[in-house]
Design a protein around this motif. Structure first.
Motif, PDB file in Angstrom:
ATOM      1  N   SER A   1       8.005 -75.611 -72.347  1.00  0.00           N
ATOM      2  CA  SER A   1       7.351 -74.308 -72.183  1.00  0.00           C
ATOM      3  C   SER A   1       7.828 -73.619 -70.909  1.00  0.00           C
ATOM      4  O   SER A   1       7.896 -72.381 -70.855  1.00  0.00           O
ATOM      5  CB  SER A   1       5.836 -74.471 -72.159  1.00  0.00           C
ATOM      6  N   ALA A   2       8.219 -74.398 -69.898  1.00  0.00           N
ATOM      7  CA  ALA A   2       8.651 -73.820 -68.622  1.00  0.00           C
ATOM      8  C   ALA A   2       9.998 -73.125 -68.733  1.00  0.00           C
ATOM      9  O   ALA A   2      10.304 -72.234 -67.939  1.00  0.00           O
ATOM     10  CB  ALA A   2       8.710 -74.909 -67.551  1.00  0.00           C
ATOM     11  N   ILE A   3      10.812 -73.524 -69.702  1.00  0.00           N
ATOM     12  CA  ILE A   3      12.155 -72.948 -69.802  1.00  0.00           C
ATOM     13  C   ILE A   3      12.183 -71.723 -70.705  1.00  0.00           C
ATOM     14  O   ILE A   3      13.146 -70.958 -70.696  1.00  0.00           O
ATOM     15  CB  ILE A   3      13.168 -74.009 -70.298  1.00  0.00           C
ATOM     16  N   VAL A   4      11.133 -71.520 -71.485  1.00  0.00           N
ATOM     17  CA  VAL A   4      11.104 -70.403 -72.424  1.00  0.00           C
ATOM     18  C   VAL A   4      10.821 -69.100 -71.680  1.00  0.00           C
ATOM     19  O   VAL A   4       9.861 -68.993 -70.916  1.00  0.00           O
ATOM     20  CB  VAL A   4      10.041 -70.631 -73.510  1.00  0.00           C
ATOM     21  N   ILE A   5      11.689 -68.099 -71.893  1.00  0.00           N
ATOM     22  CA  ILE A   5      11.492 -66.775 -71.300  1.00  0.00           C
ATOM     23  C   ILE A   5      10.569 -65.965 -72.206  1.00  0.00           C
ATOM     24  O   ILE A   5      10.897 -65.730 -73.368  1.00  0.00           O
ATOM     25  CB  ILE A   5      12.833 -66.045 -71.129  1.00  0.00           C
ATOM     26  N   PRO A   6       9.403 -65.568 -71.706  1.00  0.00           N
ATOM     27  CA  PRO A   6       8.469 -64.822 -72.569  1.00  0.00           C
ATOM     28  C   PRO A   6       8.984 -63.426 -72.874  1.00  0.00           C
ATOM     29  O   PRO A   6       9.645 -62.788 -72.062  1.00  0.00           O
ATOM     30  CB  PRO A   6       7.187 -64.770 -71.729  1.00  0.00           C
ATOM     31  N   GLY A   7       8.684 -62.974 -74.091  1.00  0.00           N
ATOM     32  CA  GLY A   7       9.122 -61.632 -74.487  1.00  0.00           C
ATOM     33  C   GLY A   7      10.623 -61.558 -74.626  1.00  0.00           C
ATOM     34  O   GLY A   7      11.301 -62.548 -74.890  1.00  0.00           O
ATOM     35  N   GLY A   8      11.174 -60.371 -74.437  1.00  0.00           N
ATOM     36  CA  GLY A   8      12.624 -60.221 -74.494  1.00  0.00           C
ATOM     37  C   GLY A   8      13.168 -60.437 -75.888  1.00  0.00           C
ATOM     38  O   GLY A   8      12.512 -60.161 -76.889  1.00  0.00           O
ATOM     39  N   ASP A   9      14.386 -60.950 -75.953  1.00  0.00           N
ATOM     40  CA  ASP A   9      15.097 -61.083 -77.219  1.00  0.00           C
ATOM     41  C   ASP A   9      15.193 -62.536 -77.648  1.00  0.00           C
ATOM     42  O   ASP A   9      15.298 -63.441 -76.824  1.00  0.00           O
ATOM     43  CB  ASP A   9      16.502 -60.494 -77.080  1.00  0.00           C
ATOM     44  N   GLY A  10      15.223 -62.737 -78.966  1.00  0.00           N
ATOM     45  CA  GLY A  10      15.453 -64.069 -79.494  1.00  0.00           C
ATOM     46  C   GLY A  10      14.280 -64.629 -80.267  1.00  0.00           C
ATOM     47  O   GLY A  10      13.342 -63.915 -80.635  1.00  0.00           O
ATOM     48  N   ILE A  11      14.334 -65.933 -80.504  1.00  0.00           N
ATOM     49  CA  ILE A  11      13.351 -66.593 -81.355  1.00  0.00           C
ATOM     50  C   ILE A  11      12.539 -67.657 -80.624  1.00  0.00           C
ATOM     51  O   ILE A  11      11.434 -67.964 -81.033  1.00  0.00           O
ATOM     52  CB  ILE A  11      14.047 -67.239 -82.578  1.00  0.00           C
ATOM     53  N   PHE A  12      13.065 -68.205 -79.536  1.00  0.00           N
ATOM     54  CA  PHE A  12      12.361 -69.307 -78.879  1.00  0.00           C
ATOM     55  C   PHE A  12      11.004 -68.867 -78.342  1.00  0.00           C
ATOM     56  O   PHE A  12      10.037 -69.630 -78.379  1.00  0.00           O
ATOM     57  CB  PHE A  12      13.211 -69.908 -77.762  1.00  0.00           C
ATOM     58  N   SER A  13      10.907 -67.648 -77.852  1.00  0.00           N
ATOM     59  CA  SER A  13       9.626 -67.175 -77.327  1.00  0.00           C
ATOM     60  C   SER A  13       8.601 -66.955 -78.428  1.00  0.00           C
ATOM     61  O   SER A  13       7.408 -66.805 -78.150  1.00  0.00           O
ATOM     62  CB  SER A  13       9.829 -65.870 -76.547  1.00  0.00           C
ATOM     63  N   LEU A  14       9.040 -66.930 -79.686  1.00  0.00           N
ATOM     64  CA  LEU A  14       8.140 -66.733 -80.816  1.00  0.00           C
ATOM     65  C   LEU A  14       7.625 -68.041 -81.392  1.00  0.00           C
ATOM     66  O   LEU A  14       6.701 -68.037 -82.218  1.00  0.00           O
ATOM     67  CB  LEU A  14       8.857 -65.948 -81.930  1.00  0.00           C
ATOM     68  N   ASP A  15       8.210 -69.160 -80.977  1.00  0.00           N
ATOM     69  CA  ASP A  15       7.915 -70.452 -81.581  1.00  0.00           C
ATOM     70  C   ASP A  15       6.460 -70.849 -81.348  1.00  0.00           C
ATOM     71  O   ASP A  15       5.710 -71.143 -82.276  1.00  0.00           O
ATOM     72  CB  ASP A  15       8.860 -71.510 -81.005  1.00  0.00           C
ATOM     73  N   GLY A  16       6.057 -70.914 -80.081  1.00  0.00           N
ATOM     74  CA  GLY A  16       4.678 -71.260 -79.758  1.00  0.00           C
ATOM     75  C   GLY A  16       4.338 -72.722 -79.880  1.00  0.00           C
ATOM     76  O   GLY A  16       3.155 -73.088 -79.858  1.00  0.00           O
ATOM     77  N   ALA A  17       5.341 -73.576 -80.007  1.00  0.00           N
ATOM     78  CA  ALA A  17       5.085 -75.014 -80.163  1.00  0.00           C
ATOM     79  C   ALA A  17       6.037 -75.794 -79.267  1.00  0.00           C
ATOM     80  O   ALA A  17       7.123 -76.189 -79.685  1.00  0.00           O
ATOM     81  CB  ALA A  17       5.257 -75.431 -81.616  1.00  0.00           C
ATOM     82  N   TYR A  18       5.611 -76.003 -78.019  1.00  0.00           N
ATOM     83  CA  TYR A  18       6.444 -76.724 -77.060  1.00  0.00           C
ATOM     84  C   TYR A  18       5.631 -77.838 -76.427  1.00  0.00           C
ATOM     85  O   TYR A  18       4.406 -77.736 -76.301  1.00  0.00           O
ATOM     86  CB  TYR A  18       6.977 -75.746 -75.987  1.00  0.00           C
ATOM     87  N   PRO A  19       6.267 -78.947 -76.004  1.00  0.00           N
ATOM     88  CA  PRO A  19       7.723 -79.142 -75.976  1.00  0.00           C
ATOM     89  C   PRO A  19       8.295 -79.432 -77.361  1.00  0.00           C
ATOM     90  O   PRO A  19       7.601 -79.892 -78.256  1.00  0.00           O
ATOM     91  CB  PRO A  19       7.886 -80.355 -75.057  1.00  0.00           C
ATOM     92  N   SER A  20       9.594 -79.119 -77.496  1.00  0.00           N
ATOM     93  CA  SER A  20      10.324 -79.416 -78.718  1.00  0.00           C
ATOM     94  C   SER A  20      11.767 -79.681 -78.332  1.00  0.00           C
ATOM     95  O   SER A  20      12.100 -79.786 -77.155  1.00  0.00           O
ATOM     96  CB  SER A  20      10.238 -78.245 -79.701  1.00  0.00           C
ATOM     97  N   SER A  21      12.650 -79.777 -79.309  1.00  0.00           N
ATOM     98  CA  SER A  21      14.070 -79.952 -79.009  1.00  0.00           C
ATOM     99  C   SER A  21      14.896 -79.306 -80.109  1.00  0.00           C
ATOM    100  O   SER A  21      14.438 -79.165 -81.244  1.00  0.00           O
ATOM    101  CB  SER A  21      14.438 -81.434 -78.865  1.00  0.00           C
ATOM    102  N   VAL A  22      16.093 -78.893 -79.732  1.00  0.00           N
ATOM    103  CA  VAL A  22      17.038 -78.330 -80.688  1.00  0.00           C
ATOM    104  C   VAL A  22      18.412 -78.923 -80.394  1.00  0.00           C
ATOM    105  O   VAL A  22      18.635 -79.495 -79.325  1.00  0.00           O
ATOM    106  CB  VAL A  22      17.121 -76.789 -80.582  1.00  0.00           C
ATOM    107  N   THR A  23      19.324 -78.769 -81.330  1.00  0.00           N
ATOM    108  CA  THR A  23      20.692 -79.199 -81.065  1.00  0.00           C
ATOM    109  C   THR A  23      21.402 -78.140 -80.218  1.00  0.00           C
ATOM    110  O   THR A  23      20.990 -76.977 -80.171  1.00  0.00           O
ATOM    111  CB  THR A  23      21.487 -79.406 -82.354  1.00  0.00           C
ATOM    112  N   LEU A  24      22.475 -78.556 -79.575  1.00  0.00           N
ATOM    113  CA  LEU A  24      23.298 -77.608 -78.826  1.00  0.00           C
ATOM    114  C   LEU A  24      23.845 -76.532 -79.763  1.00  0.00           C
ATOM    115  O   LEU A  24      23.915 -75.351 -79.407  1.00  0.00           O
ATOM    116  CB  LEU A  24      24.440 -78.343 -78.130  1.00  0.00           C
ATOM    117  N   GLY A  25      24.215 -76.926 -80.982  1.00  0.00           N
ATOM    118  CA  GLY A  25      24.702 -75.950 -81.958  1.00  0.00           C
ATOM    119  C   GLY A  25      23.652 -74.907 -82.282  1.00  0.00           C
ATOM    120  O   GLY A  25      23.963 -73.721 -82.426  1.00  0.00           O
ATOM    121  N   HIS A  26      22.392 -75.338 -82.398  1.00  0.00           N
ATOM    122  CA  HIS A  26      21.303 -74.402 -82.661  1.00  0.00           C
ATOM    123  C   HIS A  26      21.168 -73.419 -81.503  1.00  0.00           C
ATOM    124  O   HIS A  26      20.988 -72.214 -81.720  1.00  0.00           O
ATOM    125  CB  HIS A  26      19.994 -75.184 -82.847  1.00  0.00           C
ATOM    126  N   ALA A  27      21.254 -73.922 -80.280  1.00  0.00           N
ATOM    127  CA  ALA A  27      21.132 -73.053 -79.108  1.00  0.00           C
ATOM    128  C   ALA A  27      22.253 -72.018 -79.074  1.00  0.00           C
ATOM    129  O   ALA A  27      22.025 -70.841 -78.777  1.00  0.00           O
ATOM    130  CB  ALA A  27      21.139 -73.889 -77.837  1.00  0.00           C
TER     131      ALA A  27
END
Length: 340
Positions: A123-149
């Protein structure tokens, strides 16, 4: 410099609709009169001249300050179509997500990283608002692959994905990799935390040359090149600018990345022919237009790029000597899904 050509001659390469959008309805009749037949063909030099005039008119209508470099591929190399402040240092904003991805994939090519390795998303690494999808997830901590990032970084221009890349490629290392590849002025801006950075600066020349080197296969392995360019050509890559007034097949011929912040509206990319060969490279960095609070498709600079993109593709469609063999940069056909 742009190649000299009369405005009347240049209008003959574009559609009446594009000419109307650029010059206004008063000149649409002149555009129609000047238009050659459908079978008319143009040399790369003529195409570059026409593209230069379209850019000049669209940028003037949008207002503000433009730094831009555009070239058309010719038999002996790139032919300049637009050269405006090409060696000025400019704020890249999210256009610099391309060189960030190149630095990360360089480490993949050297066996130091892998696309399937997982990155922790706190949750500490997620930038609130702005652009993208990670800030919309709402379920942290989690993990993704480097390819996903990387996919999130280059398609939906995810802000948090920048920080995720920083976990595996610190700012100073990214800059060193870019210098080693010949781009000393395309740099991210380090901050106190070595794994975080602002997206930094470039020049129109360096971004233009970086893109050409990328699709030639000079910067990364064939697999990493195809992966990165595939993301930039995907249907969900930026569609408000150069690709807006195009069909789905036409959009798939454009590898593009936009960047926006404050009053800056940038976009850089490559137009391919139907065989997969690069035809045109563009790097646009615009600022100071009206309505800086508008980050949508109605911003003057974004509207200008939409006009340019449609006209550029029409002009390029008249080129003689079309290529027959595809490069190493191929595309997976677009197949919409209805679930199931």
């Amino acid at each position: 410099m742009t190649v000299p050509m009369s405005r009347r001659a240049a209008l003959g390469f574009g559609s009446v609709a594009a000419a109307t959008a650029v010059f206004g309805t008063a000149e649409s009749a002149a555009a129609e009169e000047a238009s050659p037949s459908v079978s008319a063909q143009a040399t790369p030099e003529q195409a570059a001249a026409a593209i230069g005039l379209v850019y000049k008119a669209a940028a003037k209508k949008a207002g503000g300050t433009w730094n831009a470099k555009v070239s058309v591929e010719g038999a002996a190399g790139p032919i300049s179509a637009v050269a405006a402040g090409v060696d000025d240092t400019v704020e890249s904003y999210s256009v610099n997500k391309i060189p960030v991805a190149i630095a990360v994939l360089d480490k993949v090519d050297r066996g130091l990283l892998a696309l399937d390795q997982r990155i922790e998303v706190t949750s500490a690494i997620v930038i609130p608002g702005g652009d993208g999808i990670f800030s919309l997830d709402g379920a942290y901590p989690s993990s993704v692959t480097l390819g996903h990032a990387l996919a999130a970084l280059l398609t939906v221009s995810d802000d948090t994905a920048v920080r995720l890349c920083g976990l595996v490629a610190p700012a100073l290392e990214i800059n060193q990799i870019l210098v080693a590849k010949g781009f000393p002025r395309t740099q991210v801006e380090p901050v106190a935390n070595p794994n975080r950075f602002f997206l930094g600066t470039t020049t129109p020349t360096e971004m233009h040359d970086l893109l050409r080197a990328l699709v030639r296969g000079d910067l990364l392995s064939p697999a990493s090149t195809a992966y990165l360019v595939g993301l930039l050509r995907s249907p969900i890559a930026f569609t408000d600018g150069v690709r807006r007034e195009m069909s789905s097949d036409e959009r798939a011929r454009i590898a593009t990345k936009a960047g926006w912040f404050d009053d800056g509206r940038n976009e850089a990319g490559i137009v391919f022919d139907t065989a997969g060969e690069p035809l045109l490279t563009y790097a646009f960095f615009a600022r100071g237009q009206a309505n800086p609070e508008d980050f949508g498709a109605t911003h003057p600079a974004v509207q200008a790029r939409a006009v340019m993109g449609r006209a550029f593709l029409t002009i390029l469609g008249r080129l003689t000597g079309a290529t027959e063999a595809a490069t190493l940069v191929t595309r997976t056909p677009y197949r919409p899904s209805n679930g199931g």
